[in-house]
Scaffold this motif. Structure first.
Motif, short mmCIF file in Angstrom:
data_model
loop_
_atom_site.label_atom_id
_atom_site.label_comp_id
_atom_site.label_asym_id
_atom_site.label_seq_id
_atom_site.Cartn_x
_atom_site.Cartn_y
_atom_site.Cartn_z
N UNK A 34 0.84 -1.20 0.00
CA UNK A 34 0.00 0.00 0.00
C UNK A 34 0.87 1.25 0.00
N UNK A 35 1.96 1.22 0.76
CA UNK A 35 2.88 2.37 0.77
C UNK A 35 3.43 2.60 -0.64
N UNK A 36 3.86 1.53 -1.30
CA UNK A 36 4.37 1.66 -2.67
C UNK A 36 3.31 2.21 -3.61
N UNK A 37 2.11 1.68 -3.49
CA UNK A 37 1.01 2.11 -4.36
C UNK A 37 0.69 3.60 -4.19
N UNK A 38 0.62 4.05 -2.95
CA UNK A 38 0.28 5.45 -2.70
C UNK A 38 1.39 6.39 -3.16
N UNK A 39 2.64 5.98 -3.01
CA UNK A 39 3.75 6.80 -3.50
C UNK A 39 3.69 6.88 -5.02
N UNK A 40 3.42 5.74 -5.67
CA UNK A 40 3.30 5.73 -7.13
C UNK A 40 2.17 6.66 -7.58
N UNK A 41 1.05 6.59 -6.89
CA UNK A 41 -0.07 7.47 -7.24
C UNK A 41 0.30 8.94 -7.06
N UNK A 42 1.11 9.23 -6.06
CA UNK A 42 1.56 10.61 -5.83
C UNK A 42 2.42 11.09 -7.00
N UNK A 43 3.29 10.23 -7.49
CA UNK A 43 4.13 10.61 -8.63
C UNK A 43 3.30 10.73 -9.91
N UNK A 45 0.26 11.78 -10.01
CA UNK A 45 -0.39 13.09 -9.89
C UNK A 45 0.61 14.21 -10.20
N UNK A 46 1.85 14.07 -9.75
CA UNK A 46 2.89 15.06 -10.07
C UNK A 46 3.07 15.14 -11.58
N UNK A 47 3.14 13.98 -12.23
CA UNK A 47 3.32 13.94 -13.68
C UNK A 47 2.19 14.68 -14.39
N UNK A 48 0.97 14.48 -13.90
CA UNK A 48 -0.19 15.12 -14.52
C UNK A 48 -0.20 16.63 -14.31
N UNK A 49 0.38 17.09 -13.20
CA UNK A 49 0.32 18.52 -12.84
C UNK A 49 1.67 19.23 -12.98
N UNK A 50 2.65 18.58 -13.52
CA UNK A 50 4.01 19.11 -13.51
C UNK A 50 4.13 20.49 -14.16
N UNK A 51 3.34 20.73 -15.18
CA UNK A 51 3.43 22.02 -15.86
C UNK A 51 2.88 23.16 -15.03
N UNK A 52 1.97 22.86 -14.10
CA UNK A 52 1.37 23.93 -13.30
C UNK A 52 2.07 24.13 -11.96
N UNK A 53 3.09 23.34 -11.67
CA UNK A 53 3.81 23.45 -10.40
C UNK A 53 5.09 24.23 -10.63
N UNK A 54 5.39 25.08 -9.69
CA UNK A 54 6.63 25.84 -9.77
C UNK A 54 7.80 24.88 -9.87
N UNK A 65 4.77 15.69 -0.90
CA UNK A 65 4.44 15.35 0.49
C UNK A 65 2.96 15.59 0.76
N UNK A 66 2.43 16.71 0.29
CA UNK A 66 1.01 17.02 0.49
C UNK A 66 0.13 15.99 -0.20
N UNK A 67 0.47 15.66 -1.44
CA UNK A 67 -0.32 14.67 -2.18
C UNK A 67 -0.28 13.33 -1.45
N UNK A 68 0.90 12.91 -1.01
CA UNK A 68 1.02 11.62 -0.32
C UNK A 68 0.22 11.61 0.99
N UNK A 69 0.30 12.68 1.76
CA UNK A 69 -0.48 12.75 3.01
C UNK A 69 -1.97 12.62 2.71
N UNK A 70 -2.43 13.30 1.68
CA UNK A 70 -3.85 13.22 1.32
C UNK A 70 -4.22 11.80 0.87
#
Length: 167
Positions: A34-43, A45-54, A65-70
């Motif tokens: 589950x830890x691996x799965x949630x970290x993968x999902x966090x990445x 999400x980063x990939x999907x939003x990378x252009x809008x993140x500083x 960190x925020x995505x993973x906590x959520x």
């Protein structure tokens, strides 16, 4: 089409942050998969939003960190909801089985009452349902205490025999 440079930057971010994020998730969840799965999902999400993140490294780290906590919070909520439903199902099933058992027992008791000698039944009910003592029953029925004892003993013997599978 994704640029080679973007893929390389993402790969660097993944290599740099994966271990820390995984360690955090595992520490909280204590479940490797589950830890691996949630970290993968966090990445993802980063990939999907990378252009809008500083592009500042600290901003990306905070985002991950925020995505993973959520994700961890969502996982706990889903688990709690699932467990609550499972517990309610088990409780309902157990209650239904108990009610069925009580219903069968009640029917068996009524059947025993119907098969019992009328005088034995009357004496037994005076003792068990009205709480009269053997002496009070003997006085009320104009019989000896020994006769009351005999009828009660006979009734209890019938109940023991007929209900041995329920007890």
């Amino acid at each position: 089409m994704l640029s080679r440079k973007k893929k390389e930057q993402f790969s660097v971010l993944y290599d740099r942050h994966y271990r820390r994020l995984y360690n955090y998730a595992y520490k909280v969840l204590r479940e490797k998969e589950i830890a691996e799965e949630l970290v993968q999902e966090s990445f993802i999400k980063l990939w999907q939003k990378i252009d809008s993140i500083s592009k500042v490294e600290r901003s990306i780290e905070s985002y991950l960190i925020t995505v993973l906590k959520n994700k961890i919070i969502d996982h706990h909520r889903k688990n709690n909801t699932k467990n609550k439903h499972l517990n309610l199902y088990a409780l309902n099933r157990d209650s239904q089985q108990e009610m069925n058992h009580e219903w069968e027992l009640s029917e068996q008791i009524q059947s025993i009452y119907a098969s019992m000698n009328q005088k034995t039944l009357e004496i037994f009910r005076l003792s068990r349902e009205q709480g009269l003592s053997y002496k009070e029953i003997a006085s009320q029925k104009n019989i000896s205490i020994k006769t009351v004892e005999l009828h009660i003993s006979k009734a209890l013997s019938i109940f023991r025999e007929q209900l041995k599978n329920y007890l």
